[in-house]
Design an enzyme around this catalytic site. Structure first.
Site, PDB file in Angstrom:
ATOM      1  CB  CYS A  98      -0.924   0.029   1.214  1.00  0.00           C
ATOM      2  SG  CYS A  98      -1.881   1.567   1.276  1.00  0.00           S
ATOM      3  CB  CYS A 128      -1.704   4.400   4.723  1.00  0.00           C
ATOM      4  SG  CYS A 128      -3.231   3.973   3.854  1.00  0.00           S
ATOM      5  CB  SER A 129      -0.285   0.167   6.582  1.00  0.00           C
ATOM      6  OG  SER A 129      -1.190   0.768   7.492  1.00  0.00           O
ATOM      7  CB  CYS A 130      -4.841  -0.558   2.504  1.00  0.00           C
ATOM      8  SG  CYS A 130      -5.340   1.166   2.671  1.00  0.00           S
TER       9      CYS A 130
HETATM   10 FE    FE Z   1      -3.240   1.995   2.961  1.00  0.00          FE
END
Ligand code: FE
Length: 194
Positions: A103, A106-108
Site C-alpha cells: 500500500c 499507508c498500510s491497507c
Molecule cells: Fe493503505
C-alpha cells in the site's frame, strides 16, 4: 488546551496514545472496546484464516474459480469477513507470474484473512522500493525470482485489498486440506515468499 510539546517530534506510538487519551477524555471512544478490538485482530484473527482459504482453493477447483472471480464472497463462505475486508481481490500466482502486494499510501491490508499487517509492510522504505525495484526487494527478503517470471506489484487502497493465492507446492498431491493449511504462510499471501 495549550501545550509546549511539538507534536511533530513525537513518535507515532506516542501520538497514537495521546490521541486515544484525548478521544477517551471526551467520551468518544471506550478504551475497553478499543483494547478488545486490537486484541481480536492481534490474537484471534490472523494469517491462519487466509491459509484456510488458500488450502481450500488448492483442493477444490470450483471454490478456486469462485475465489478468483469474486474474492470477498468466496472468503465469506468460510466465515471470514469484517472491517478492512469489504472488497478483497484474490491474485493467482502461476509458474510465469508472481504477484506482490503493498500500500503505497499507508498500510491497507485484508484484516479478515491476514490479521494486522507486519511492521515491514507499513515501513515507508518497503512501500516505496517494492514499486520501483520489486525484484531487488524480494531478493533481499529471501525470494529470488528467475528472469522469466513476471512480477506484478499491486497497490492496495481503502477500496480494494489483495490476497495472493500462492502456487501449490510440488509433492503435496496427497496432502489433506489441514496439512496444506499448515504450509501456507502470511508472507506467501502478501507475495514476498513463494
Ligand atoms: Fe493503505
Amino acid at each position: 488546551m495549550t501545550s509546549s510539546i511539538n507534536p511533530d517530534r513525537l513518535s507515532p506510538a506516542l501520538r497514537t496514545e495521546a490521541l486515544e487519551q484525548l478521544l477517551t477524555e471526551r467520551g468518544l471512544v471506550d478504551p475497553a472496546v478499543m483494547d478488545k478490538f486490537i486484541s481480536t485482530y492481534e490474537n484471534d484473527v490472523g494469517p491462519l484464516n487466509g491459509a484456510k482459504v488458500v488450502a481450500k482453493a488448492w483442493t477444490d477447483p470450483e471454490y478456486r474459480a469462485r475465489l478468483l472471480a469474486e474474492g470477498t464472497g468466496a472468503i465469506k463462505e468460510l466465515g471470514f469477513a469484517g472491517p478492512q475486508g469489504e472488497h478483497i481481490v484474490v491474485l493467482e500466482n502461476t509458474a510465469a507470474l508472481h504477484n506482490v502486494v503493498t500500500c503505497t499510501l499507508c498500510s491497507c491490508y485484508p484484516w479478515p484473512v491476514l490479521g494486522l499487517p507486519p511492521s515491514w509492510y507499513k515501513d515507508p522504505v518497503y512501500r516505496a522500493r517494492i514499486v520501483r525495484e520489486p525484484r531487488t526487494v524480494l531478493a533481499e527478503m529471501g525470494l529470488e525470482l528467475v528472469a522469466d517470471v513476471e512480477v506484478k506489484v499491486w497497490d492496495s487502497s481503502s477500496e480494494v485489498r489483495y490476497l495472493v493465492l500462492p502456487l501449490r507446492p510440488a509433492g503435496t498431491e496427497g496432502a489433506s486440506e489441514e496439512e496444506l493449511t499448515a504450509l501456507v504462510t502470511r508472507d506467501m499471501m502478501v507475495g514476498v515468499a513463494r
